[in-house]
Design a protein around this motif. Structure first.
Motif, PDB file in Angstrom:
ATOM      1  N   ILE A  64      47.150 -22.088 -39.392  1.00 45.83           N
ATOM      2  CA  ILE A  64      45.871 -22.074 -40.117  1.00 45.83           C
ATOM      3  C   ILE A  64      45.146 -20.747 -39.884  1.00 45.83           C
ATOM      4  O   ILE A  64      44.598 -20.150 -40.810  1.00 45.83           O
ATOM      5  CB  ILE A  64      44.989 -23.254 -39.675  1.00 45.83           C
ATOM      6  CG1 ILE A  64      45.606 -24.577 -40.152  1.00 45.83           C
ATOM      7  CG2 ILE A  64      43.570 -23.107 -40.221  1.00 45.83           C
ATOM      8  CD1 ILE A  64      44.914 -25.806 -39.611  1.00 45.83           C
ATOM      9  N   GLN A  65      45.147 -20.285 -38.622  1.00 44.88           N
ATOM     10  CA  GLN A  65      44.493 -19.017 -38.298  1.00 44.88           C
ATOM     11  C   GLN A  65      45.151 -17.848 -39.027  1.00 44.88           C
ATOM     12  O   GLN A  65      44.493 -16.882 -39.408  1.00 44.88           O
ATOM     13  CB  GLN A  65      44.536 -18.772 -36.784  1.00 44.88           C
ATOM     14  CG  GLN A  65      43.655 -19.729 -35.992  1.00 44.88           C
ATOM     15  CD  GLN A  65      43.934 -19.674 -34.500  1.00 44.88           C
ATOM     16  OE1 GLN A  65      44.535 -18.722 -34.001  1.00 44.88           O
ATOM     17  NE2 GLN A  65      43.516 -20.706 -33.775  1.00 44.88           N
ATOM     18  N   PHE A 115      39.713 -26.755 -28.212  1.00 45.17           N
ATOM     19  CA  PHE A 115      40.071 -28.004 -28.900  1.00 45.17           C
ATOM     20  C   PHE A 115      41.284 -28.654 -28.243  1.00 45.17           C
ATOM     21  O   PHE A 115      41.274 -29.863 -27.929  1.00 45.17           O
ATOM     22  CB  PHE A 115      40.342 -27.715 -30.372  1.00 45.17           C
ATOM     23  CG  PHE A 115      40.916 -28.869 -31.135  1.00 45.17           C
ATOM     24  CD1 PHE A 115      40.132 -29.970 -31.461  1.00 45.17           C
ATOM     25  CD2 PHE A 115      42.248 -28.873 -31.534  1.00 45.17           C
ATOM     26  CE1 PHE A 115      40.662 -31.049 -32.154  1.00 45.17           C
ATOM     27  CE2 PHE A 115      42.790 -29.943 -32.230  1.00 45.17           C
ATOM     28  CZ  PHE A 115      41.995 -31.034 -32.535  1.00 45.17           C
ATOM     29  N   LEU A 116      42.338 -27.876 -28.005  1.00 39.63           N
ATOM     30  CA  LEU A 116      43.548 -28.417 -27.389  1.00 39.63           C
ATOM     31  C   LEU A 116      43.282 -28.864 -25.952  1.00 39.63           C
ATOM     32  O   LEU A 116      43.772 -29.908 -25.509  1.00 39.63           O
ATOM     33  CB  LEU A 116      44.657 -27.359 -27.399  1.00 39.63           C
ATOM     34  CG  LEU A 116      45.191 -26.938 -28.771  1.00 39.63           C
ATOM     35  CD1 LEU A 116      46.203 -25.804 -28.616  1.00 39.63           C
ATOM     36  CD2 LEU A 116      45.832 -28.117 -29.491  1.00 39.63           C
ATOM     37  N   PHE A 117      42.472 -28.083 -25.244  1.00 40.24           N
ATOM     38  CA  PHE A 117      42.186 -28.394 -23.851  1.00 40.24           C
ATOM     39  C   PHE A 117      41.457 -29.718 -23.701  1.00 40.24           C
ATOM     40  O   PHE A 117      41.793 -30.534 -22.835  1.00 40.24           O
ATOM     41  CB  PHE A 117      41.363 -27.260 -23.230  1.00 40.24           C
ATOM     42  CG  PHE A 117      40.942 -27.508 -21.814  1.00 40.24           C
ATOM     43  CD1 PHE A 117      41.877 -27.589 -20.804  1.00 40.24           C
ATOM     44  CD2 PHE A 117      39.599 -27.656 -21.486  1.00 40.24           C
ATOM     45  CE1 PHE A 117      41.488 -27.809 -19.483  1.00 40.24           C
ATOM     46  CE2 PHE A 117      39.200 -27.875 -20.181  1.00 40.24           C
ATOM     47  CZ  PHE A 117      40.149 -27.958 -19.182  1.00 40.24           C
ATOM     48  N   PHE A 118      40.467 -29.967 -24.559  1.00 40.96           N
ATOM     49  CA  PHE A 118      39.719 -31.215 -24.430  1.00 40.96           C
ATOM     50  C   PHE A 118      40.515 -32.412 -24.950  1.00 40.96           C
ATOM     51  O   PHE A 118      40.289 -33.538 -24.500  1.00 40.96           O
ATOM     52  CB  PHE A 118      38.358 -31.089 -25.101  1.00 40.96           C
ATOM     53  CG  PHE A 118      37.345 -30.435 -24.202  1.00 40.96           C
ATOM     54  CD1 PHE A 118      36.581 -31.190 -23.346  1.00 40.96           C
ATOM     55  CD2 PHE A 118      37.212 -29.062 -24.168  1.00 40.96           C
ATOM     56  CE1 PHE A 118      35.672 -30.598 -22.477  1.00 40.96           C
ATOM     57  CE2 PHE A 118      36.312 -28.455 -23.309  1.00 40.96           C
ATOM     58  CZ  PHE A 118      35.538 -29.213 -22.459  1.00 40.96           C
ATOM     59  N   LEU A 119      41.464 -32.189 -25.833  1.00 42.02           N
ATOM     60  CA  LEU A 119      42.409 -33.251 -26.170  1.00 42.02           C
ATOM     61  C   LEU A 119      43.289 -33.563 -24.962  1.00 42.02           C
ATOM     62  O   LEU A 119      43.585 -34.725 -24.666  1.00 42.02           O
ATOM     63  CB  LEU A 119      43.284 -32.835 -27.352  1.00 42.02           C
ATOM     64  CG  LEU A 119      42.676 -32.904 -28.747  1.00 42.02           C
ATOM     65  CD1 LEU A 119      43.712 -32.487 -29.793  1.00 42.02           C
ATOM     66  CD2 LEU A 119      42.175 -34.321 -29.068  1.00 42.02           C
ATOM     67  N   GLY A 149      48.923 -27.192 -31.728  1.00 38.15           N
ATOM     68  CA  GLY A 149      48.750 -25.769 -31.460  1.00 38.15           C
ATOM     69  C   GLY A 149      49.464 -24.917 -32.488  1.00 38.15           C
ATOM     70  O   GLY A 149      48.916 -23.907 -32.964  1.00 38.15           O
ATOM     71  N   PHE A 150      50.666 -25.311 -32.848  1.00 37.65           N
ATOM     72  CA  PHE A 150      51.431 -24.583 -33.871  1.00 37.65           C
ATOM     73  C   PHE A 150      50.699 -24.630 -35.208  1.00 37.65           C
ATOM     74  O   PHE A 150      50.611 -23.620 -35.917  1.00 37.65           O
ATOM     75  CB  PHE A 150      52.824 -25.208 -34.003  1.00 37.65           C
ATOM     76  CG  PHE A 150      53.732 -24.480 -34.947  1.00 37.65           C
ATOM     77  CD1 PHE A 150      54.340 -23.294 -34.566  1.00 37.65           C
ATOM     78  CD2 PHE A 150      53.973 -24.972 -36.220  1.00 37.65           C
ATOM     79  CE1 PHE A 150      55.184 -22.607 -35.434  1.00 37.65           C
ATOM     80  CE2 PHE A 150      54.802 -24.298 -37.104  1.00 37.65           C
ATOM     81  CZ  PHE A 150      55.415 -23.111 -36.706  1.00 37.65           C
ATOM     82  N   LEU A 151      50.156 -25.797 -35.543  1.00 35.93           N
ATOM     83  CA  LEU A 151      49.397 -25.943 -36.790  1.00 35.93           C
ATOM     84  C   LEU A 151      48.152 -25.053 -36.785  1.00 35.93           C
ATOM     85  O   LEU A 151      47.830 -24.421 -37.805  1.00 35.93           O
ATOM     86  CB  LEU A 151      49.008 -27.409 -36.984  1.00 35.93           C
ATOM     87  CG  LEU A 151      48.269 -27.767 -38.291  1.00 35.93           C
ATOM     88  CD1 LEU A 151      49.141 -27.440 -39.495  1.00 35.93           C
ATOM     89  CD2 LEU A 151      47.884 -29.239 -38.299  1.00 35.93           C
ATOM     90  N   TYR A 170      50.664 -21.752 -27.304  1.00 37.04           N
ATOM     91  CA  TYR A 170      49.575 -21.505 -28.255  1.00 37.04           C
ATOM     92  C   TYR A 170      48.990 -20.112 -28.054  1.00 37.04           C
ATOM     93  O   TYR A 170      48.788 -19.366 -29.022  1.00 37.04           O
ATOM     94  CB  TYR A 170      48.490 -22.564 -28.088  1.00 37.04           C
ATOM     95  CG  TYR A 170      47.220 -22.234 -28.850  1.00 37.04           C
ATOM     96  CD1 TYR A 170      47.154 -22.384 -30.230  1.00 37.04           C
ATOM     97  CD2 TYR A 170      46.102 -21.727 -28.181  1.00 37.04           C
ATOM     98  CE1 TYR A 170      46.003 -22.060 -30.936  1.00 37.04           C
ATOM     99  CE2 TYR A 170      44.948 -21.404 -28.874  1.00 37.04           C
ATOM    100  CZ  TYR A 170      44.902 -21.568 -30.255  1.00 37.04           C
ATOM    101  OH  TYR A 170      43.768 -21.226 -30.949  1.00 37.04           O
ATOM    102  N   ILE A 171      48.700 -19.748 -26.800  1.00 33.28           N
ATOM    103  CA  ILE A 171      48.096 -18.448 -26.526  1.00 33.28           C
ATOM    104  C   ILE A 171      49.042 -17.314 -26.916  1.00 33.28           C
ATOM    105  O   ILE A 171      48.617 -16.251 -27.367  1.00 33.28           O
ATOM    106  CB  ILE A 171      47.708 -18.337 -25.043  1.00 33.28           C
ATOM    107  CG1 ILE A 171      46.641 -19.366 -24.703  1.00 33.28           C
ATOM    108  CG2 ILE A 171      47.177 -16.952 -24.712  1.00 33.28           C
ATOM    109  CD1 ILE A 171      46.380 -19.491 -23.239  1.00 33.28           C
TER     110      ILE A 171
END
Length: 398
Positions: free
Chosen positions: A228-229, A355-359, A222-224, A189-190
């Motif tokens: 979106i970004q 968001f990804l981290f807390f998931l 993450g890809f999504l 993601y990063i």
């Protein structure tokens, strides 16, 4: 020590801390405090010799280090012993100094993480494929991660660990395929899923063979988020959706569903009355029942590690973490990430990471792993650190 050598030493120290938290087998029995101290001493040396590397006005943000430390206090019972307290203080100082490092060096550290983890995977994958095809080869012997679950018994091939429980699932030199897969998903993601980068491609291949449901879901989300970004067109979204449906159909149909992807991923997404989905197996029955029966006060403050163990509640899921340390611990951790993110120049990327981290924490509640914390730090590009016109900036590219 020359500037370039010192910066390379720092990146090396950060990376070994990174893989230590992922349970790299050579570091199983080394206390994390030694890694904290090693990194901290290098940072002190850099601050002493090259203070212009860091943001001059970082003193106005000292409350962030306090917030991180309080989170450690709740999550790890920092005042239980003097050694643990000192270790937590040093870790908080490391996080603070790195957080306000010039952004140009953060890019270099991220590249170090991506490249070196990709190299480890590249060394492991060929042997993994060979064993997958022809069976176990003579190994260096068996090793066991003592004090952990009975499944942590491995055949050691030096550059690869294999055990009977995971067998088909790739986890390189780390304890679990899930550990490896979720860290890779964050790195992908990063790196914005930039498949023009050979190291990103290697990481993605490694993730695919972990057969980790959590890693697959995080990677997909993450890809999504990246799409979106980048404001992708409706046509691209439609094309991606159709491609996913075709892959799903092929996997479900191939060999009447008797294949690894269907059995380890898709079938685990099916509805389960007790767990929600059948793959939600990160805690035991005792934890599920005890969590439901917690009072409001116990839910907020936690009941402690020993009381949780006495209830036969175990597992890495968020329920066990909350039982031990309370929702307050999650609130403090979230505040640190959120308030840090508010001071960045790349808010969309940072909040996507949060968001990804807390998931991720829902499955594996290890919020203070160096792999996760360091990855967040190099993601968070602080506004006041953007200008880095000094001679040291040249070194960040090496």
């Amino acid at each position: 020590m020359r500037e370039r050598q010192l910066f390379r030493l720092l990146k090396f120290a950060l990376f070994i801390g990174f893989i230590k938290s992922m349970n790299f087998y050579l570091f199983w029995y080394i206390n994390s405090g030694f890694f904290y101290l090693f990194i901290f001493l290098i940072l002190l040396l850099m601050l002493n010799k090259y203070p212009y590397v860091f943001y001059a006005n970082r003193k106005h943000h000292y409350w962030l280090i306090f917030l991180f430390f309080i989170g450690e206090v709740f999550a790890y019972d920092a005042f239980e012993s003097i050694e643990k307290c000192i270790s937590c203080i040093i870790y908080a100082l490391i996080v603070f100094i790195l957080l306000f490092m010039k952004n140009v060096y953060k890019y270099s550290i991220l590249h170090c993480f991506t490249k070196n983890l990709a190299i480890i995977i590249l060394l492991s994958l060929p042997l993994y494929f060979i064993i997958l095809l022809i069976g176990y080869l003579p190994s260096l012997g068996q090793i066991t991660y003592e004090g952990a679950a009975s499944i942590y018994k491995y055949y050691n091939y030096g550059i690869l660990l294999i055990n009977d429980f995971y067998h088909y699932r790739f986890h390189s030199v780390f304890c679990e395929p899930g550990h490896l897969g979720m860290v890779i998903s964050l790195l992908l993601y990063i790196n914005k899923f930039d498949f023009r980068d050979k190291f990103v491609v290697i990481l993605f291949i490694g993730l695919c063979f972990t057969f980790s449901l959590a890693a697959y879901v995080l990677c997909g989300l993450g890809f999504l988020l990246i799409k979106i970004q980048n404001k992708v067109s409706i046509l691209n979204v439609l094309t991606l959706s159709i491609s996913c449906f075709i892959v799903f159909y092929m996997v479900r149909s191939y060999n009447d569903g008797r294949n690894l992807v269907n059995e380890l991923i898709i079938e685990r997404l099916e509805f389960d009355e007790e767990r929600g989905i059948s793959g939600n197996n990160r805690i035991n029955y005792g934890a599920r029942m005890s969590f439901i029966n917690l009072t409001s006060s116990e839910l907020f403050w936690g009941i402690g590690k020993q009381a949780t163990e006495d209830l036969d509640a175990s597992g890495p899921g968020f329920q066990v973490f909350i039982m031990r340390y309370g929702i307050i611990s999650y609130i403090i951790i979230f505040l640190f990430y959120l308030l840090t993110g508010m001071r960045t120049i790349n808010k969309k990327e940072v909040f996507g990471y949060i968001f990804l981290f807390f998931l991720l924490l829902l499955q594996r509640s290890y919020p203070f792993w160096m792999a996760f914390v360091f990855t967040y730090i190099v993601t968070a590009k602080i506004k006041c650190n953007e200008n880095s016109n000094n001679k040291f900036s040249i070194l960040a590219k090496h």
